[in-house]
Design a protein around this motif. Structure first.
Motif, PDB file in Angstrom:
ATOM      1  N   GLU A 188      41.535  62.153   3.816  1.00  0.00           N
ATOM      2  CA  GLU A 188      42.054  62.864   4.983  1.00  0.00           C
ATOM      3  C   GLU A 188      41.185  64.086   5.293  1.00  0.00           C
ATOM      4  O   GLU A 188      40.837  64.349   6.450  1.00  0.00           O
ATOM      5  CB  GLU A 188      43.505  63.306   4.741  1.00  0.00           C
ATOM      6  CG  GLU A 188      44.114  64.017   5.940  1.00  0.00           C
ATOM      7  CD  GLU A 188      45.447  64.675   5.636  1.00  0.00           C
ATOM      8  OE1 GLU A 188      46.287  64.728   6.545  1.00  0.00           O
ATOM      9  OE2 GLU A 188      45.638  65.164   4.499  1.00  0.00           O
ATOM     10  N   ALA A 189      40.828  64.823   4.233  1.00  0.00           N
ATOM     11  CA  ALA A 189      40.002  66.023   4.415  1.00  0.00           C
ATOM     12  C   ALA A 189      38.591  65.655   4.871  1.00  0.00           C
ATOM     13  O   ALA A 189      37.999  66.324   5.718  1.00  0.00           O
ATOM     14  CB  ALA A 189      39.950  66.809   3.103  1.00  0.00           C
ATOM     15  N   GLN A 190      38.053  64.586   4.301  1.00  0.00           N
ATOM     16  CA  GLN A 190      36.720  64.129   4.662  1.00  0.00           C
ATOM     17  C   GLN A 190      36.669  63.735   6.138  1.00  0.00           C
ATOM     18  O   GLN A 190      35.704  64.040   6.852  1.00  0.00           O
ATOM     19  CB  GLN A 190      36.349  62.936   3.777  1.00  0.00           C
ATOM     20  CG  GLN A 190      34.892  62.529   3.833  1.00  0.00           C
ATOM     21  CD  GLN A 190      34.575  61.416   2.833  1.00  0.00           C
ATOM     22  OE1 GLN A 190      35.286  61.229   1.845  1.00  0.00           O
ATOM     23  NE2 GLN A 190      33.527  60.664   3.098  1.00  0.00           N
TER      24      GLN A 190
ATOM     25  N   MET B 153      41.425  74.201   5.284  1.00  0.00           N
ATOM     26  CA  MET B 153      42.258  73.388   4.391  1.00  0.00           C
ATOM     27  C   MET B 153      41.475  72.184   3.885  1.00  0.00           C
ATOM     28  O   MET B 153      41.501  71.864   2.688  1.00  0.00           O
ATOM     29  CB  MET B 153      43.518  72.911   5.127  1.00  0.00           C
ATOM     30  CG  MET B 153      44.579  73.977   5.328  1.00  0.00           C
ATOM     31  SD  MET B 153      45.941  73.373   6.369  1.00  0.00           S
ATOM     32  CE  MET B 153      46.640  72.085   5.324  1.00  0.00           C
ATOM     33  N   ALA B 154      40.775  71.517   4.801  1.00  0.00           N
ATOM     34  CA  ALA B 154      39.985  70.338   4.414  1.00  0.00           C
ATOM     35  C   ALA B 154      38.898  70.720   3.418  1.00  0.00           C
ATOM     36  O   ALA B 154      38.643  70.002   2.443  1.00  0.00           O
ATOM     37  CB  ALA B 154      39.380  69.701   5.665  1.00  0.00           C
ATOM     38  N   MET B 155      38.277  71.852   3.651  1.00  0.00           N
ATOM     39  CA  MET B 155      37.222  72.364   2.764  1.00  0.00           C
ATOM     40  C   MET B 155      37.768  72.556   1.347  1.00  0.00           C
ATOM     41  O   MET B 155      37.156  72.123   0.359  1.00  0.00           O
ATOM     42  CB  MET B 155      36.728  73.688   3.346  1.00  0.00           C
ATOM     43  CG  MET B 155      35.640  74.399   2.616  1.00  0.00           C
ATOM     44  SD  MET B 155      35.164  75.905   3.542  1.00  0.00           S
ATOM     45  CE  MET B 155      36.622  76.935   3.281  1.00  0.00           C
ATOM     46  N   VAL B 156      38.935  73.177   1.226  1.00  0.00           N
ATOM     47  CA  VAL B 156      39.549  73.428  -0.077  1.00  0.00           C
ATOM     48  C   VAL B 156      39.955  72.121  -0.750  1.00  0.00           C
ATOM     49  O   VAL B 156      39.776  71.943  -1.961  1.00  0.00           O
ATOM     50  CB  VAL B 156      40.773  74.369   0.081  1.00  0.00           C
ATOM     51  CG1 VAL B 156      41.594  74.418  -1.210  1.00  0.00           C
ATOM     52  CG2 VAL B 156      40.314  75.775   0.457  1.00  0.00           C
ATOM     53  N   LYS B 157      40.487  71.191   0.033  1.00  0.00           N
ATOM     54  CA  LYS B 157      40.906  69.906  -0.538  1.00  0.00           C
ATOM     55  C   LYS B 157      39.723  69.137  -1.119  1.00  0.00           C
ATOM     56  O   LYS B 157      39.786  68.630  -2.244  1.00  0.00           O
ATOM     57  CB  LYS B 157      41.601  69.060   0.540  1.00  0.00           C
ATOM     58  CG  LYS B 157      42.975  69.557   0.944  1.00  0.00           C
ATOM     59  CD  LYS B 157      43.577  68.664   2.030  1.00  0.00           C
ATOM     60  CE  LYS B 157      44.977  69.119   2.400  1.00  0.00           C
ATOM     61  NZ  LYS B 157      45.606  68.213   3.390  1.00  0.00           N
TER      62      LYS B 157
ATOM     63  N   GLU C  82      38.629  64.940   8.498  1.00  0.00           N
ATOM     64  CA  GLU C  82      38.772  66.162   9.300  1.00  0.00           C
ATOM     65  C   GLU C  82      37.418  66.833   9.519  1.00  0.00           C
ATOM     66  O   GLU C  82      37.111  67.301  10.621  1.00  0.00           O
ATOM     67  CB  GLU C  82      39.728  67.134   8.600  1.00  0.00           C
ATOM     68  CG  GLU C  82      39.857  68.504   9.251  1.00  0.00           C
ATOM     69  CD  GLU C  82      40.511  68.478  10.618  1.00  0.00           C
ATOM     70  OE1 GLU C  82      40.128  69.316  11.457  1.00  0.00           O
ATOM     71  OE2 GLU C  82      41.390  67.626  10.861  1.00  0.00           O
ATOM     72  N   LEU C  83      36.581  66.863   8.487  1.00  0.00           N
ATOM     73  CA  LEU C  83      35.278  67.510   8.606  1.00  0.00           C
ATOM     74  C   LEU C  83      34.168  66.541   9.016  1.00  0.00           C
ATOM     75  O   LEU C  83      33.010  66.942   9.135  1.00  0.00           O
ATOM     76  CB  LEU C  83      34.900  68.185   7.278  1.00  0.00           C
ATOM     77  CG  LEU C  83      35.798  69.336   6.819  1.00  0.00           C
ATOM     78  CD1 LEU C  83      35.199  70.021   5.594  1.00  0.00           C
ATOM     79  CD2 LEU C  83      36.016  70.352   7.928  1.00  0.00           C
ATOM     80  N   MET C  84      34.568  65.268   9.206  1.00  0.00           N
ATOM     81  CA  MET C  84      33.611  64.219   9.620  1.00  0.00           C
ATOM     82  C   MET C  84      32.421  64.143   8.661  1.00  0.00           C
ATOM     83  O   MET C  84      31.249  64.121   9.063  1.00  0.00           O
ATOM     84  CB  MET C  84      33.148  64.449  11.064  1.00  0.00           C
ATOM     85  CG  MET C  84      34.272  64.304  12.072  1.00  0.00           C
ATOM     86  SD  MET C  84      33.743  64.440  13.802  1.00  0.00           S
ATOM     87  CE  MET C  84      33.399  66.183  13.907  1.00  0.00           C
ATOM     88  N   LEU C  85      32.738  64.129   7.368  1.00  0.00           N
ATOM     89  CA  LEU C  85      31.702  64.068   6.339  1.00  0.00           C
ATOM     90  C   LEU C  85      31.479  62.629   5.881  1.00  0.00           C
ATOM     91  O   LEU C  85      32.429  61.887   5.652  1.00  0.00           O
ATOM     92  CB  LEU C  85      32.112  64.912   5.126  1.00  0.00           C
ATOM     93  CG  LEU C  85      32.087  66.428   5.282  1.00  0.00           C
ATOM     94  CD1 LEU C  85      32.514  67.083   3.985  1.00  0.00           C
ATOM     95  CD2 LEU C  85      30.714  66.910   5.680  1.00  0.00           C
TER      96      LEU C  85
END
Length: 272
Positions: free
Chosen positions: A249-251, A220-224, A253-256
């Motif tokens: 929020e997505a960033q 989900m985070a990747m798609v966002k 989640e993936l710790m980017l």
């Protein structure tokens, strides 16, 4: 959920959900064999010239990052492996089926999103580049059906969703009685996508903080992230506060890092 799917069916009444191409059904049958035959698999894909050409194009594009170009379907079968190949055949098929003027903008958006998802897949455990690419292409499948149903007006709604990924979906529901996320489930089920992908298609405009499955949260985070970057870079969309929060929020989640996001922007610009 059943009520939501009934609403989705009603929203696209009169529009036929494309059938799974016969080549993919034959491919499924061949791959389910105890000992799949590479030559038979090659012949199935090559039986559709347009499909096989698109598969070769995707395989040799930056999406897959192969060290050596593939020159034939047989070579692709040997190099990629069965699951990866099937994902790419599905990806080629969806692009070939939805190739009309009404949906061209959405297809182009999906292609760029799919490319970004492939780039981000290295940050999501257990997700391959081809799987991420397939998800990126299919995540807005419901938009393709709504644009086919209402070609005069839907692109305005699509543009609103791109700049306002939460409130825009509410406007979509008010207008059509359903969201593209629920309509996307209909095509995803018909095309036999994995359950994890169906969950992401349904939930990618919602907060993922309450999602238990780590892989689904990551997808989900990747798609966002991919959506926000594509809206900004490829379509020149203004980054609203809603979009910023969606990205943040997505960033997280993936710790980017911000530099990783900027690098994704640069890679997307370089791919066009």
């Amino acid at each position: 959920m059943e009520q939501r799917l009934r609403g989705a069916i009603k929203a696209i009444q009169g529009v036929k959900i494309p059938d799974l191409p016969k080549e993919i059904m034959e491919l499924d049958s061949a791959l389910s064999s105890k000992f799949p035959n590479n030559q038979q698999i090659t012949e199935i894909i090559e039986s559709n010239t347009k499909l096989s050409g698109e598969v070769i194009r995707i395989v040799n594009s930056p999406i897959m990052k192969l060290k050596t170009p593939v020159k034939s379907i047989r070579e692709a079968v040997d190099v990629l492996g069965y699951n990866n190949l099937k994902n790419l055949v599905l990806s080629a098929a969806i692009q070939n089926l939805f190739n009309t003027r009404e949906v061209q903008e959405i297809i182009e958006h999906s292609k760029d999103t799919a490319f970004c998802c492939a780039e981000l897949s290295e940050y999501v455990h257990g997700v391959s580049r081809d799987e991420a690419y397939l998800l990126g292409l299919f995540h807005n499948g419901g938009c393709l059906l709504l644009a086919t149903k209402d070609p005069e007006n839907y692109l305005k709604v699509f543009s609103l969703i791109n700049t306002n990924p939460v409130s825009g979906v509410q406007k979509e529901i008010e207008r059509y009685g359903s969201a593209h996320t629920d309509i996307g489930i209909l095509i995803g089920q018909k095309w036999k996508l994995p359950v994890e992908m169906l969950n992401v298609i349904m939930l990618h405009h919602m907060s993922h903080s309450n999602i238990g499955q780590e892989k689904v949260r990551g997808m989900m985070a990747m798609v966002k992230i991919a959506n926000v970057i594509v809206n900004e870079v490829s379509f020149g969309a203004y980054m609203t506060e809603e979009a910023r929060q969606y990205l943040a929020e997505a960033q997280e989640e993936l710790m980017l890092s911000n530099e990783s996001i900027n690098e994704l922007r640069r890679v997307l610009i370089g791919s066009t």
